[in-house]
Design an enzyme around this catalytic site. Structure first.
Site, short mmCIF file in Angstrom:
data_model
loop_
_atom_site.label_atom_id
_atom_site.label_comp_id
_atom_site.label_asym_id
_atom_site.label_seq_id
_atom_site.Cartn_x
_atom_site.Cartn_y
_atom_site.Cartn_z
CD GLU A 323 -2.35 -1.27 4.04
OE1 GLU A 323 -1.99 -2.27 3.51
OE2 GLU A 323 -2.96 -1.39 5.14
C1 TNX Z 1 0.01 -4.44 5.63
S1 TNX Z 1 2.25 -2.93 6.83
C2 TNX Z 1 -0.40 -3.46 6.91
C3 TNX Z 1 -1.28 -4.15 7.79
C4 TNX Z 1 -1.36 -5.66 7.80
C5 TNX Z 1 -0.11 -6.08 7.25
C6 TNX Z 1 -0.16 -7.80 7.01
C7 TNX Z 1 1.22 -1.85 7.11
C8 TNX Z 1 1.71 -0.46 7.31
N1 TNX Z 1 -0.03 -2.20 6.87
O1 TNX Z 1 -2.44 -3.52 7.88
O2 TNX Z 1 -1.84 -6.07 9.08
O3 TNX Z 1 0.07 -5.60 5.78
O4 TNX Z 1 1.03 -8.38 6.58
#
Ligand code: TNX
Length: 514
Positions: A323
């Protein structure tokens, strides 16, 4: 029905737990009808005389069983290779086919013998033995017994070498004692890696001596504005050592270049504009980034990775990489490529969320798949080029997803996941173009935006964590929801005795006493 002989007058008849009740399902077993071993007041635990690790595993088993049985259960070196009467844990005589993590268990009327090629296999065999005892064996206070173990042979080894759980200690901080308890709980299901998400926008949880503000300031809050917290390096060593005693390897994660607000708030120079943002206690993602164009950023990463690598006996160091919406794609790729070199220079193998395949993964880099689809062209192309994939599909393996719309904890962005959904997929054939040989294993992540206590952790992890653990350990030929929901339900009375706060999913067949 079996009634314990000699020495314990007040024993009720108890049906031994069948091999088919073990979670994860064992690879193969041959019950011996009518044969039962009974742990009694004179039972001795013999351990391979050549191995201090075997002696330690014997001590671990004895400690669990002394509490519930009240028996002395002395642990002593085995003489020769012929098993004595009693319980033996031996590093000889196991079939080579069980590898480094598997074991053979033989139960006769007079002995229980676990044989393995490596201590990890003995430890796995001991977990099977625990589950073959009545649930009361997990009690910390003396119970009446009896303590039967079903006769026969189990030959068992894992499908995948990596069976993981992840705990996000960044969104909310969990003290060492909570992490140790979770380690004990996952060890019962032959999980052998615990990934700790040690940093995120809301908190930095590991002391870095060369950068003290990271923990002291960056660790001073949490989602919702709580007091946060961090592990000193001594705390962290304790966690690593405790995990190792349970044959679990800790995988530390420092998430970058995104998910870094806590670091950016702690050191102004890490920001492109030199201005430190305030600490963050919300739950948005994707707004923060290390300054990928500053040389100082890489000096910083080298310091952090260097200290973390020195605390990490295991092979893997996780660099996050998910992300990174505030980093341009070209900058992201260059950044990840450079960070991979830093990690390699400190002797560790990179794991990253699957977004890292958008850079140029080193041959050894592991991509952790967290998508919600069964098709991802970038991940499958990387797998074709040799990248190994760790499977954590968010709509199957994410322990922070709600069980259903009435679950008060958790999130639902990847859907709701009741036990049948968590169990109902094949890690070796899930992602199109990513075959079994490209799959390193499975991991069940628990993100903690909404999770604040051990009770919460347990509620979200149980019973889904054992489902994911079974996908990682058991041959796919054993995959069978109807059998699984009964096998899993049989763990309920055990969790009840352990004081484990699990979710009583209506999909599972729970026996009385759970
Ligand atoms: C996505 S999964 C994220 C996390 C959040 C999560 C909550 C991922 C690699 N990144 O930063 O905590 O969703 O479900």
């Amino acid at each position: 029905m079996w009634t314990a002989g000699g020495g314990n007058a007040a024993q009720a008849a108890v049906t031994p737990v069948p091999f088919s009740s073990v979670v994860p399902a064992v690879a193969s077993s041959t019950p011996a009808a009518g044969v039962t071993y009974g742990i009694g007041a004179t039972t001795t635990i013999y351990t391979d005389s050549s191995s201090t690790a075997a002696a330690a595993i014997g001590g671990y088993l004895a400690a669990i069983l002394r509490g519930s049985t009240g028996y002395p259960l002395p642990v002593t070196a085995a003489t020769g290779s012929a098993p004595a009467a009693g319980i033996s844990l031996l590093l000889s005589g196991a079939p080579s086919s069980v590898g480094d993590q598997g074991y053979q268990l033989d139960v006769t009327a007079t002995s229980v013998v676990v044989r393995a090629n490596q201590p990890a296999g003995l430890f796995a065999g001991v977990q099977t033995l625990r589950q073959l005892l009545p649930p009361a064996a997990e009690s910390t206070t003396v119970q009446p017994g009896p303590w039967p173990v079903a006769g026969g042979r189990v030959v068992d080894s894992p499908r995948f070498g990596y069976r993981g759980a992840m705990l996000d200690v960044a969104r909310h901080f969990f003290p060492v004692a909570t992490v140790k308890r979770y380690i004990d709980e996952i060890a019962l299901y032959k999980v052998n890696y615990l990934h700790l998400h040690l940093s995120d926008d809301q908190g930095w949880r590991i002391a870095v001596n060369s950068r003290p503000n990271l923990a002291v300031y960056g660790g001073s809050t949490a989602v919702g504005g709580g007091p946060g917290g961090y592990y000193t390096q001594d705390d962290y060593r304790q966690i690593v050592a405790y995990a190792a005693s349970r044959y679990i390897t800790i995988v530390p994660e420092i998430d970058m270049p995104g998910h870094t607000n806590a670091a950016l708030a702690s050191y102004a120079e890490l920001n492109c504009d030199g201005v430190a943002p305030p600490l963050y206690t919300g739950t948005d993602v994707g707004f923060s980034s290390l300054c990928t164009s500053k040389e100082l950023t890489y000096t910083f990463i080298d310091q952090v990775v260097g200290e973390l690598a020195a605390l990490t006996p295991g092979p893997y160091l996780h660099i996050g990489g998910d992300e990174a919406q505030s980093t341009q794609p070209a900058d992201y790729a260059a950044f990840i490529n450079r960070v991979q070199q830093i990690v390699a220079a400190h002797g560790k193998t990179v794991v990253g969320w699957h977004d890292v395949v958008n850079a140029t993964p080193l041959p050894s880099t592991v991509a952790q798949f967290w998508g919600t689809t069964t098709r991802n062209s970038a991940v499958s192309a990387a797998a074709q080029r040799g990248t190994k994939v760790l499977m954590s599909p968010a709509n199957r393996a994410y322990l922070d997803m709600k069980y259903n719309s009435r679950t008060t904890l958790g999130q639902n962005w990847a859907g709701v996941i009741d036990v049948k959904t968590a169990y109902g997929w094949d890690p070796g054939a899930y992602l199109s173009g990513v075959g079994e040989s490209s799959v390193l294993g499975v991991e069940a992540p628990l993100w903690t935006e909404t999770i604040t206590s051990l009770a919460d952790v347990e509620y979200m992890a149980f019973p889904r964590l054992p489902a994911i653990a079974e996908l990682g350990w058991s041959p796919y030929a054993t995959h069978d929801w109807t059998a699984f929901k009964t096998r899993l339900g049989a763990q309920g009375p055990r969790w009840h005795v352990m004081g484990l706060n699990y979710y009583h999913s209506t999909q599972v067949t729970w026996p009385a006493g759970s």
